[in-house]
Design a protein around this motif. Sequence first.
Motif, PDB file in Angstrom:
ATOM      1  N   SER A  19     -11.802   0.048  11.417  1.00  0.00           N
ATOM      2  CA  SER A  19     -11.802  -0.291  12.835  1.00  0.00           C
ATOM      3  C   SER A  19     -10.448  -0.704  13.366  1.00  0.00           C
ATOM      4  CB  SER A  19     -12.795  -1.427  13.098  1.00  0.00           C
ATOM      5  OG  SER A  19     -12.387  -2.605  12.436  1.00  0.00           O
ATOM      6  N   ASN A  20      -9.581  -1.231  12.520  1.00  0.00           N
ATOM      7  CA  ASN A  20      -8.308  -1.750  12.997  1.00  0.00           C
ATOM      8  C   ASN A  20      -7.297  -0.632  13.123  1.00  0.00           C
ATOM      9  OD1 ASN A  20      -5.862  -3.064  13.405  1.00  0.00           O
ATOM     10  ND2 ASN A  20      -6.536  -4.856  12.245  1.00  0.00           N
ATOM     11  N   SER A  21      -6.633  -0.542  14.259  1.00  0.00           N
ATOM     12  CA  SER A  21      -5.627   0.500  14.444  1.00  0.00           C
ATOM     13  C   SER A  21      -4.464   0.347  13.488  1.00  0.00           C
ATOM     14  CB  SER A  21      -5.108   0.468  15.892  1.00  0.00           C
ATOM     15  OG  SER A  21      -4.490  -0.776  16.164  1.00  0.00           O
ATOM     16  N   ASN A  22      -4.247  -0.857  12.969  1.00  0.00           N
ATOM     17  CA  ASN A  22      -3.165  -1.092  12.020  1.00  0.00           C
ATOM     18  C   ASN A  22      -3.631  -0.941  10.580  1.00  0.00           C
ATOM     19  OD1 ASN A  22      -0.888  -1.759  13.667  1.00  0.00           O
ATOM     20  ND2 ASN A  22      -1.979  -3.615  14.224  1.00  0.00           N
ATOM     21  N   ALA A  23      -4.874  -0.557  10.393  1.00  0.00           N
ATOM     22  CA  ALA A  23      -5.414  -0.541   9.039  1.00  0.00           C
ATOM     23  C   ALA A  23      -5.331   0.845   8.431  1.00  0.00           C
ATOM     24  CB  ALA A  23      -6.864  -1.019   9.062  1.00  0.00           C
ATOM     25  N   GLN A  24      -5.437   0.882   7.109  1.00  0.00           N
ATOM     26  CA  GLN A  24      -5.496   2.131   6.385  1.00  0.00           C
ATOM     27  C   GLN A  24      -6.688   2.065   5.439  1.00  0.00           C
ATOM     28  OE1 GLN A  24      -2.093   2.605   3.884  1.00  0.00           O
ATOM     29  NE2 GLN A  24      -2.496   0.769   2.703  1.00  0.00           N
ATOM     30  N   GLU A  25      -7.031   3.204   4.853  1.00  0.00           N
ATOM     31  CA  GLU A  25      -8.109   3.207   3.874  1.00  0.00           C
ATOM     32  C   GLU A  25      -7.723   2.328   2.691  1.00  0.00           C
ATOM     33  OE1 GLU A  25     -10.603   6.394   1.142  1.00  0.00           O
ATOM     34  OE2 GLU A  25      -9.122   7.072   2.608  1.00  0.00           O
ATOM     35  N   LEU A  26      -8.640   1.490   2.250  1.00  0.00           N
ATOM     36  CA  LEU A  26      -8.369   0.577   1.144  1.00  0.00           C
ATOM     37  C   LEU A  26      -8.033   1.380  -0.104  1.00  0.00           C
ATOM     38  CD1 LEU A  26      -8.374  -2.462   0.542  1.00  0.00           C
ATOM     39  CD2 LEU A  26     -10.719  -2.212  -0.237  1.00  0.00           C
ATOM     40  N   THR A  27      -6.867   1.140  -0.675  1.00  0.00           N
ATOM     41  CA  THR A  27      -6.399   1.884  -1.837  1.00  0.00           C
ATOM     42  C   THR A  27      -6.520   1.004  -3.069  1.00  0.00           C
ATOM     43  OG1 THR A  27      -4.825   3.072  -0.444  1.00  0.00           O
ATOM     44  CG2 THR A  27      -4.459   3.164  -2.809  1.00  0.00           C
ATOM     45  N   ASN A  28      -7.264   1.476  -4.057  1.00  0.00           N
ATOM     46  CA  ASN A  28      -7.471   0.682  -5.258  1.00  0.00           C
ATOM     47  C   ASN A  28      -6.240   0.640  -6.147  1.00  0.00           C
ATOM     48  OD1 ASN A  28     -10.132  -0.009  -4.654  1.00  0.00           O
ATOM     49  ND2 ASN A  28     -10.931   1.888  -5.524  1.00  0.00           N
ATOM     50  N   ASN A  29      -5.516   1.766  -6.229  1.00  0.00           N
ATOM     51  CA  ASN A  29      -4.365   1.849  -7.115  1.00  0.00           C
ATOM     52  C   ASN A  29      -3.159   2.422  -6.373  1.00  0.00           C
ATOM     53  OD1 ASN A  29      -5.909   1.103  -9.591  1.00  0.00           O
ATOM     54  ND2 ASN A  29      -6.936   3.048  -9.185  1.00  0.00           N
ATOM     55  N   PRO A  30      -2.542   1.649  -5.482  1.00  0.00           N
ATOM     56  CA  PRO A  30      -1.401   2.175  -4.719  1.00  0.00           C
ATOM     57  C   PRO A  30      -0.226   2.511  -5.633  1.00  0.00           C
ATOM     58  CG  PRO A  30      -1.630  -0.193  -4.396  1.00  0.00           C
ATOM     59  CD  PRO A  30      -2.843   0.248  -5.130  1.00  0.00           C
ATOM     60  N   LYS A  31       0.443   3.615  -5.338  1.00  0.00           N
ATOM     61  CA  LYS A  31       1.587   4.033  -6.149  1.00  0.00           C
ATOM     62  C   LYS A  31       2.796   3.142  -5.867  1.00  0.00           C
ATOM     63  CE  LYS A  31       4.738   6.456  -8.291  1.00  0.00           C
ATOM     64  NZ  LYS A  31       5.211   7.715  -7.739  1.00  0.00           N
ATOM     65  N   ASN A  32       2.996   2.769  -4.611  1.00  0.00           N
ATOM     66  CA  ASN A  32       4.107   1.899  -4.216  1.00  0.00           C
ATOM     67  C   ASN A  32       3.551   0.618  -3.619  1.00  0.00           C
ATOM     68  OD1 ASN A  32       5.277   4.877  -3.865  1.00  0.00           O
ATOM     69  ND2 ASN A  32       6.967   3.494  -4.303  1.00  0.00           N
ATOM     70  N   GLU A  33       3.866  -0.498  -4.249  1.00  0.00           N
ATOM     71  CA  GLU A  33       3.381  -1.794  -3.772  1.00  0.00           C
ATOM     72  C   GLU A  33       4.265  -2.888  -4.351  1.00  0.00           C
ATOM     73  OE1 GLU A  33      -0.955  -3.554  -3.140  1.00  0.00           O
ATOM     74  OE2 GLU A  33      -0.454  -3.474  -5.273  1.00  0.00           O
ATOM     75  N   PHE A  34       4.718  -3.780  -3.510  1.00  0.00           N
ATOM     76  CA  PHE A  34       5.531  -4.909  -3.950  1.00  0.00           C
ATOM     77  C   PHE A  34       4.629  -5.935  -4.619  1.00  0.00           C
ATOM     78  CE2 PHE A  34       8.204  -8.752  -3.037  1.00  0.00           C
ATOM     79  CZ  PHE A  34       9.391  -8.299  -3.598  1.00  0.00           C
ATOM     80  N   ARG A  35       4.962  -6.296  -5.861  1.00  0.00           N
ATOM     81  CA  ARG A  35       4.211  -7.307  -6.604  1.00  0.00           C
ATOM     82  C   ARG A  35       5.229  -8.254  -7.230  1.00  0.00           C
ATOM     83  NH1 ARG A  35       0.305  -3.116  -9.966  1.00  0.00           N
ATOM     84  NH2 ARG A  35      -0.670  -2.104  -8.146  1.00  0.00           N
ATOM     85  N   ALA A  36       5.465  -9.352  -6.559  1.00  0.00           N
ATOM     86  CA  ALA A  36       6.559 -10.245  -6.964  1.00  0.00           C
ATOM     87  C   ALA A  36       6.044 -11.627  -7.293  1.00  0.00           C
ATOM     88  CB  ALA A  36       7.605 -10.329  -5.858  1.00  0.00           C
ATOM     89  N   VAL A  37       6.857 -12.345  -8.067  1.00  0.00           N
ATOM     90  CA  VAL A  37       6.572 -13.752  -8.343  1.00  0.00           C
ATOM     91  C   VAL A  37       7.860 -14.542  -8.134  1.00  0.00           C
ATOM     92  CG1 VAL A  37       6.996 -13.469 -10.830  1.00  0.00           C
ATOM     93  CG2 VAL A  37       5.627 -15.400 -10.002  1.00  0.00           C
ATOM     94  N   TRP A  38       7.722 -15.687  -7.482  1.00  0.00           N
ATOM     95  CA  TRP A  38       8.858 -16.599  -7.333  1.00  0.00           C
ATOM     96  C   TRP A  38       9.019 -17.416  -8.614  1.00  0.00           C
ATOM     97  CZ3 TRP A  38       6.118 -16.120  -2.510  1.00  0.00           C
ATOM     98  CH2 TRP A  38       6.903 -15.741  -1.417  1.00  0.00           C
ATOM     99  N   ILE A  39      10.244 -17.473  -9.129  1.00  0.00           N
ATOM    100  CA  ILE A  39      10.564 -18.328 -10.269  1.00  0.00           C
ATOM    101  C   ILE A  39      11.457 -19.444  -9.745  1.00  0.00           C
ATOM    102  CG2 ILE A  39      11.604 -18.460 -12.560  1.00  0.00           C
ATOM    103  CD1 ILE A  39      10.977 -15.495 -12.922  1.00  0.00           C
ATOM    104  N   ALA A  40      10.861 -20.616  -9.503  1.00  0.00           N
ATOM    105  CA  ALA A  40      11.568 -21.744  -8.898  1.00  0.00           C
ATOM    106  C   ALA A  40      12.281 -22.552  -9.970  1.00  0.00           C
ATOM    107  CB  ALA A  40      10.596 -22.621  -8.122  1.00  0.00           C
TER     108      ALA A  40
END
Length: 510
Positions: A19-40
């Motif tokens: 329904s959201n104009s900014n939305a996309q189909e939910l992707t279970n396994n995206p090829k490109n996705e930022f997955r980061a962790v902060w190390i403080a």
Amino acid sequence: MTNYKDAILFIWILLLSFSNSNAQELTNNPKNEFRAVWIATVVNIDWPKSGNDNVAKQKADYLEILDTYKKLNYNAVIVQIRSVGDAFYPSKLAPWSKYLTGKEGKAPSPYFDPLEWMITEAHQRGFEFHAWLNPYRATMNLKTNELSPDHDFFKYPEWMIKYAGKYYYDPALPEVQNHLTAVVEEVVTNYDIDAIHFDDYFYPYKVPGEKFNDSASFQKYGNGMTLEDWRRSNVNEFVKCISISIKNIKPWVQFGISPFGVWRNKSVDPKGSDTKSGQTNYDDLFADPMAWMQYKWIDYLIPQLYWSMDHPTASYSKLLRWWSENSTNVNVYIGNGSYKVNADSDKRWNNPKEIPNQIDYARSFKNIQGNAFFSAKSFLNKNQSVTKLLMENQYQYPALTPVVANSVRNMVIVPTVTNVLSDPISSRFTVQYPMYSKVRYLMVYGAEFNAKIDSNDATQILDKIPYKTNNDTVEVTIPAYKIDKNTKYAVTFIDYYGNESEATEVNFTL
């Protein structure tokens, strides 16, 4: 009851995705996705566990963090290398950090360059390395006797403003901005980083009964502006200068900022979010992420949405939607508060599905391209019920980081495979480093059961191999037990901006 609520949430996410104009189909396994962790590193939050630990233990503890998040299929680390006018690297502009060696100004013993070593170890595991600096905070307390004589507090006392039990650099002074820009330039010039990262600390958070006394600077440089507009102008000018400096030195190095999660409340500005935050970026920290995006001074933004999905004051779901609808020109990732899991007065964080649900919701918006988690110790031998869900679902397969904003381009070069050899133990081949191109990684893909090779399929990613400095080739070795006569393999190049080449197939004959 819990299963019922989870089902309702799942249906709600699916409906939003359509329904959201900014939305996309939910992707279970995206090829490109930022997955980061902060190390403080400040006050030894994540690493080192103590400034008094020996170098061998510190190295082992850092590698434990990397290896933990490698297994979780993360692909970026945001490591704090300057928190209070100090440095986790040999610098001409700041003393060694006490959080590294136990005493400010004291070098590591045996001597080594921690930053160079950390970057190398991160790249070897396929992580982007984002160098995180706190520009304006000069001290964590008023114990100036513990500072090195080389600290800016002693060298440039006129730059300092005392506020709420700490000292801060005066953001308005041109000499401060020039000095802090030089700090960033030193890091960008000397180290093979992927990004410079600032967090939410610009002008300090307001403390009742305290005044940030920059009246002398305002009188000198205010130029007829209101105090608020002048402070925002100071921050904007600094962000702009940092951006220009980075790109002049190494155009591929990103500049990213993770601001506080609320820009403005709707009660103050109709363009603001439906929140009731006690402090905001624009009005209290004098930081304006909207301007940074508009003028393309940054490459990515990570708003810190450290609340639960349905928090009554600042809802993660409402804020994520707001940032999705109000972001432009940059990559947008979401900052998640993993430190709250099983440790917050908001009992929603006791649900192991809170973080997985937040990731799923972020994925339902096409211009939200990943997540970052504060902080590293949250999933380090802790909260295994959450990490198990991530490993089995959202982060079951690896992903590549998104291409640097506004840097998408076709890579003309493709890998050339030579010296293809097979024996009963393994199969091997060599790929030459391409001339006249900066390549960061070689990607290896494999398709099982005679399926077609598809380098856009995250489930086919086998390895991400860094090119080492001064090496003209990289040798790829695949154990024999992994090779089936009907299995196909392929390789691609990843450049310094994150662009990927066309694939070259590799055929083994056993």
